[in-house]
Design a protein around this motif. Structure first.
Motif, PDB file in Angstrom:
ATOM      1  N   ARG A 105      -2.223  -1.434  -5.648  1.00  0.00           N
ATOM      2  CA  ARG A 105      -3.251  -0.720  -6.413  1.00  0.00           C
ATOM      3  C   ARG A 105      -4.061   0.205  -5.501  1.00  0.00           C
ATOM      4  O   ARG A 105      -4.348   1.363  -5.858  1.00  0.00           O
ATOM      5  N   GLN A 106      -4.429  -0.285  -4.321  1.00  0.00           N
ATOM      6  CA  GLN A 106      -5.222   0.536  -3.411  1.00  0.00           C
ATOM      7  C   GLN A 106      -4.445   1.774  -2.972  1.00  0.00           C
ATOM      8  O   GLN A 106      -4.986   2.887  -2.933  1.00  0.00           O
ATOM      9  N   LYS A 143       0.494   6.568 -14.769  1.00  0.00           N
ATOM     10  CA  LYS A 143       0.628   5.190 -15.236  1.00  0.00           C
ATOM     11  C   LYS A 143       1.779   4.520 -14.500  1.00  0.00           C
ATOM     12  O   LYS A 143       2.896   5.032 -14.494  1.00  0.00           O
ATOM     13  N   ILE A 201      -0.322  -7.055  -5.027  1.00  0.00           N
ATOM     14  CA  ILE A 201      -0.946  -6.266  -6.089  1.00  0.00           C
ATOM     15  C   ILE A 201      -2.128  -5.473  -5.552  1.00  0.00           C
ATOM     16  O   ILE A 201      -2.288  -4.278  -5.868  1.00  0.00           O
ATOM     17  N   ALA A 241      -2.025   3.287  -4.548  1.00  0.00           N
ATOM     18  CA  ALA A 241      -1.881   4.206  -5.679  1.00  0.00           C
ATOM     19  C   ALA A 241      -3.172   4.970  -5.933  1.00  0.00           C
ATOM     20  O   ALA A 241      -3.160   6.196  -6.152  1.00  0.00           O
ATOM     21  N   LYS A 242      -4.299   4.267  -5.896  1.00  0.00           N
ATOM     22  CA  LYS A 242      -5.579   4.914  -6.195  1.00  0.00           C
ATOM     23  C   LYS A 242      -6.033   5.840  -5.070  1.00  0.00           C
ATOM     24  O   LYS A 242      -6.856   6.743  -5.306  1.00  0.00           O
ATOM     25  N   GLY A 255       2.540   1.633  -3.360  1.00  0.00           N
ATOM     26  CA  GLY A 255       1.611   2.171  -4.349  1.00  0.00           C
ATOM     27  C   GLY A 255       1.411   3.668  -4.211  1.00  0.00           C
ATOM     28  O   GLY A 255       1.352   4.398  -5.207  1.00  0.00           O
ATOM     29  N   TYR A 257       0.843  -1.202   0.000  1.00  0.00           N
ATOM     30  CA  TYR A 257       0.000   0.000   0.000  1.00  0.00           C
ATOM     31  C   TYR A 257       0.876   1.249   0.000  1.00  0.00           C
ATOM     32  O   TYR A 257       0.625   2.206  -0.757  1.00  0.00           O
ATOM     33  N   ASP A 279      -3.597   4.390 -13.859  1.00  0.00           N
ATOM     34  CA  ASP A 279      -3.586   3.140 -14.591  1.00  0.00           C
ATOM     35  C   ASP A 279      -2.497   2.238 -14.014  1.00  0.00           C
ATOM     36  O   ASP A 279      -1.320   2.614 -13.993  1.00  0.00           O
ATOM     37  N   VAL A 280      -2.890   1.051 -13.555  1.00  0.00           N
ATOM     38  CA  VAL A 280      -1.945   0.108 -12.951  1.00  0.00           C
ATOM     39  C   VAL A 280      -1.876  -1.141 -13.822  1.00  0.00           C
ATOM     40  O   VAL A 280      -2.787  -1.958 -13.830  1.00  0.00           O
ATOM     41  N   GLN A 281      -0.791  -1.260 -14.591  1.00  0.00           N
ATOM     42  CA  GLN A 281      -0.573  -2.473 -15.370  1.00  0.00           C
ATOM     43  C   GLN A 281      -0.112  -3.594 -14.435  1.00  0.00           C
ATOM     44  O   GLN A 281       0.669  -3.360 -13.522  1.00  0.00           O
ATOM     45  N   VAL A 282      -0.573  -4.809 -14.693  1.00  0.00           N
ATOM     46  CA  VAL A 282      -0.111  -5.990 -13.962  1.00  0.00           C
ATOM     47  C   VAL A 282       0.356  -7.019 -14.983  1.00  0.00           C
ATOM     48  O   VAL A 282      -0.418  -7.443 -15.847  1.00  0.00           O
TER      49      VAL A 282
END
Length: 334
Positions: free
Chosen positions: A181-182, A161, A177, A184-185, A140, A137, A192-195
């Motif tokens: 993602r959490q 991105k 992941i 970052a958002k 991110g 977290y 945009d989170v590429q995995v």
């Protein structure tokens, strides 16, 4: 003293881990680590080795049984051999060993085992896991800031991105992941989170190529969640002149102009703590112990050269909210 432990003591010093004067353990106390991989990854395994180095410094007999990551038969043979020997006070094992330990541990009810980075419910097994979602977290949050802040992070395009390049699609990796993602958002809601999955934890060349692809797709920051293969991720980001976040150990020294931080699991500390608890009769076998942000079991180590104090303060404020319970971090586990 084995060569691997000598290297581990040096590595512990590099990490800033204190090696206390000893001995403080009983003279006949012993610990062996049955590995499904090798040392030298500058990440998970090397971090684990620091815990054994600390224990050995204080009088514990230790041994690290390395094995090729492509030879699961040897992993099983090593676990059976040390279990049958009756020589070890405690046997440690970790990733990729769940099925092996599930078969072997019940056959040796008087042998103590520590299973770290996974869980096995057996009365003679102490399971140790890490709240990698909480540490991720923070990673991110930092990634989102770095991706969109061109003033403090001049290698970014400013576009929201980022990417995760991960070893395999496993629950523990999904935990990374989800937290990443959490975090970052929380900072940039529309980021945009590429995995991208490598398919294994050892193919550094494939990791390098996929990292280059992620950056070609616009990622300004790439999070390494790939074990030994992650060395390719960090190099791919550096060669592309983009930022990366390391994992498991402080990896900023590998590419100091590009690795802005590392999300660490304090694996070595948890191993050392487990050895102490077992000798003191305080280890709770048959149960799970979790190391998270609240007990400093995971965390974010910054590259002071690249991350300004005010950015650290923002991320540390997010950490305080997780520790207090104000923020609940998503997890792949119940």
């Amino acid at each position: 003293m084995t060569r691997s432990i000598v290297k581990s003591i040096a590595y512990a010093a590099a990490l800033g881990l204190g090696l206390m004067a000893g001995p403080t353990f009983a003279a006949d106390f012993s610990a062996v680590y049955v590995m499904s991989d090798n040392l030298g990854d500058m990440g998970f395994n090397d971090n684990a080795a620091t815990g054994f180095a600390r224990a050995e410094k204080e009088g514990v007999k230790t041994r690290l049984l390395q094995a090729s990551p492509t030879d699961p038969q040897l992993w099983r043979q090593n676990l059976e051999a040390v279990s049958n020997s009756g020589e070890w006070s405690v046997i440690f094992t970790g990733p990729n060993m769940h099925d092996n330990l599930a078969d072997v541990a019940p056959q040796h009810p008087d042998q103590k085992y520590v299973f770290f980075d996974d869980e096995l419910k057996q009365p003679n097994v102490l399971s140790v896991k890490y709240a990698q979602n909480e540490g991720s977290y923070l990673a991110g949050a930092l990634a989102a800031i770095a991706a969109t802040d061109k003033k403090d992070f001049p290698l970014t395009s400013g576009d929201p991105k980022i990417a995760v390049v991960a070893g395999m699609d496993l629950p523990v990796i999904q935990d990374f992941i989800l937290g990443f993602r959490q975090g970052a958002k929380t900072v940039v809601p529309d980021i945009d989170v590429q995995v991208i999955f490598i398919g294994n934890f050892n193919d550094a060349q494939k990791a390098y190529d996929l990292t280059k692809t992620a950056i070609q797709n616009g990622a300004n920051v790439v999070f390494n969640v790939a074990g030994p293969a992650g060395l390719g991720i960090l190099k791919g980001a550096a060669d592309s002149k983009k930022y990366a976040i390391g994992v498991d150990s402080d990896q900023s020294g590998l590419h100091p102009d590009y690795v802005i931080a590392s999300m660490i699991k304090q694996i070595g500390n948890s191993i050392y703590d487990s050895v102490k608890q077992i000798q003191d009769g305080k280890a709770e076998f048959g149960k799970l112990k979790v190391y998270g942000l609240a007990n400093e079991g995971v965390g974010l180590i910054y590259n002071d050269k690249l991350v300004p104090a005010d950015i650290k303060a923002k991320v540390d404020a997010a950490k305080a909210k997780v520790v207090s319970g104000e923020i609940k971090v998503d997890t792949a586990f119940k």
